[in-house]
Design an enzyme around this catalytic site. Structure first.
Site, PDB file in Angstrom:
ATOM      1  N   HIS A 156       0.838  -1.201   0.000  1.00  0.00           N
ATOM      2  CA  HIS A 156       0.000   0.000   0.000  1.00  0.00           C
ATOM      3  C   HIS A 156       0.872   1.250   0.000  1.00  0.00           C
ATOM      4  CE1 HIS A 156      -3.237  -2.767   1.231  1.00  0.00           C
ATOM      5  NE2 HIS A 156      -4.055  -1.851   0.750  1.00  0.00           N
ATOM      6  N   LYS A 160      -0.497   4.888   4.612  1.00  0.00           N
ATOM      7  CA  LYS A 160      -1.412   3.989   5.318  1.00  0.00           C
ATOM      8  C   LYS A 160      -0.927   3.761   6.742  1.00  0.00           C
ATOM      9  CE  LYS A 160      -3.769  -0.478   4.858  1.00  0.00           C
ATOM     10  NZ  LYS A 160      -5.085   0.108   5.194  1.00  0.00           N
TER      11      LYS A 160
END
Length: 270
Positions: A156, A160
Site C-alpha cells: 500500500h 497507510k
C-alpha cells in the site's frame, strides 16, 4: 432513494465515495462531514473532491447532519468510527464501514451496537474483486490442504497507518478457515535473522509500504515443484468507493445486525 451521509468527506476515500454515491441511481448524497478543524469544512463536497458542484456542504462533525440521512458511510479511523457507530445506534441509522484497524474489542462493541440498534455492513475491503478473492483463497486452501505453504504479501501507499492491511488479515483468515486453522495461532507477521525452518502450519503475512500504491495483495500457495499465486491489484480507489455505494443501497431497510460484503454480493454460499 436512500439518503447517504459520508464521513471523512475531504479525505482521499471520502472524496471518491461521495462521487460514487452521486453516480448511483438508488442513492442521494444528503450530507458530508469532517472534523471541525479540517480546512475543507464549509466547502461544497463535489468542488472539493474535483467532480463538480454537488450542492452539499462539508459540515463540522456528524451530530449536526445525522438526521439528514438514512445510511452513514465511514472509511475513517478506528476510534472515530466507533464514535460514529455509537451515534448511529442512538439514532437507529444504518452504516457501511470500511475502516480498517478495528481492534477485537471494538469489533465486539460494534456487533453489540448493530445487533441492538441498526443494520451495518462491515468489511475490510468492499471491492467486488477482492471479495471474490477472499472466497477463492478459502476454497483453494481447502483443496490443496496442508501440503502447500501459504504466504500473503500486501503493498500500500506510504501514508497507510495500519499494518498488515485489513484485507491481508482477512485473506489470512479465509486461508486458515479453509485449512481448519486459527490465524491468531498460526499467523507470522515478521521474519528477521536466523529464524529456523518454516513450520508446516504457519501463514505468513508480509507488508510493503511505498509511494502511492493503491493496494495490491498476493496469496502464494507453494508446494513441491509448483506454486499458485492469486493476486488482486487495485488501480484506483473507485473500486472500493463503488462497492461502498452498492452496500449503502443494499443495507437500507435491513434488519438490525452485522452484515458483510458476502451478503451484499450474494457470495455467502459460494
Amino acid at each position: 432513494m436512500t439518503k447517504v451521509i459520508v464521513a471523512g468527506a475531504a479525505g482521499r476515500m471520502g472524496q471518491r465515495i461521495s462521487y460514487m454515491v452521486t453516480r448511483n441511481p438508488e442513492l442521494e448524497l444528503a450530507a458530508a462531514f469532517e472534523h471541525a478543524d479540517n480546512p475543507a469544512v464549509g466547502k461544497d463536497v463535489g468542488e472539493n473532491g474535483g467532480f463538480g458542484t454537488a450542492g452539499v456542504t462539508i459540515s463540522p462533525g456528524l451530530d449536526g447532519v445525522i438526521d439528514q440521512g438514512d445510511v452513514i458511510i465511514d472509511f475513517t479511523f478506528h476510534r472515530a468510527t466507533m464514535g460514529f457507530a455509537r451515534s448511529a445506534a442512538a439514532r437507529n441509522k444504518a452504516m457501511v464501514i470500511g475502516t480498517t484497524g478495528l481492534t477485537t474489542e471494538e469489533l465486539d462493541e460494534l456487533k453489540t451496537l448493530a445487533d441492538g440498534s441498526f443494520p451495518c455492513v462491515q468489511a475490510p475491503n468492499m471491492a467486488v474483486g477482492v471479495n471474490v478473492l477472499f472466497k477463492l483463497v478459502e476454497k483453494t486452501a481447502a483443496i490443496l490442504g496442508d501440503a502447500y505453504d501459504v504466504e500473503i504479501i500486501e503493498a500500500h501507499h506510504r501514508m497507510k497507518k495500519d499494518a498488515p492491511s485489513g484485507t491481508a488479515l482477512k485473506l489470512g483468515e479465509m486461508a486458515a478457515n479453509g485449512l481448519g486453522r486459527e490465524l491468531a495461532k498460526v499467523g507470522v507477521y515478521e521474519r528477521h535473522g536466523i529464524i529456523g525452518e518454516r513450520t508446516d502450519t504457519e501463514i505468513g503475512i508480509q507488508t510493503i509500504r511505498a509511494g502511492d500504491i493503491v493496494g495490491e495483495h498476493t496469496v502464494y500457495f507453494a508446494g513441491a515443484g509448483e506454486r499458485i499465486e492469486l493476486t488482486h491489484r487495485a488501480h484506483s480507489r473507485d473500486n472500493f468507493a463503488r462497492g461502498a455505494a452498492v452496500a449503502a443501497a443494499w443495507v437500507a431497510g435491513r434488519a438490525n445486525g452485522m452484515y458483510s460484503m458476502f451478503d451484499v454480493l450474494g457470495l455467502t454460499d459460494f
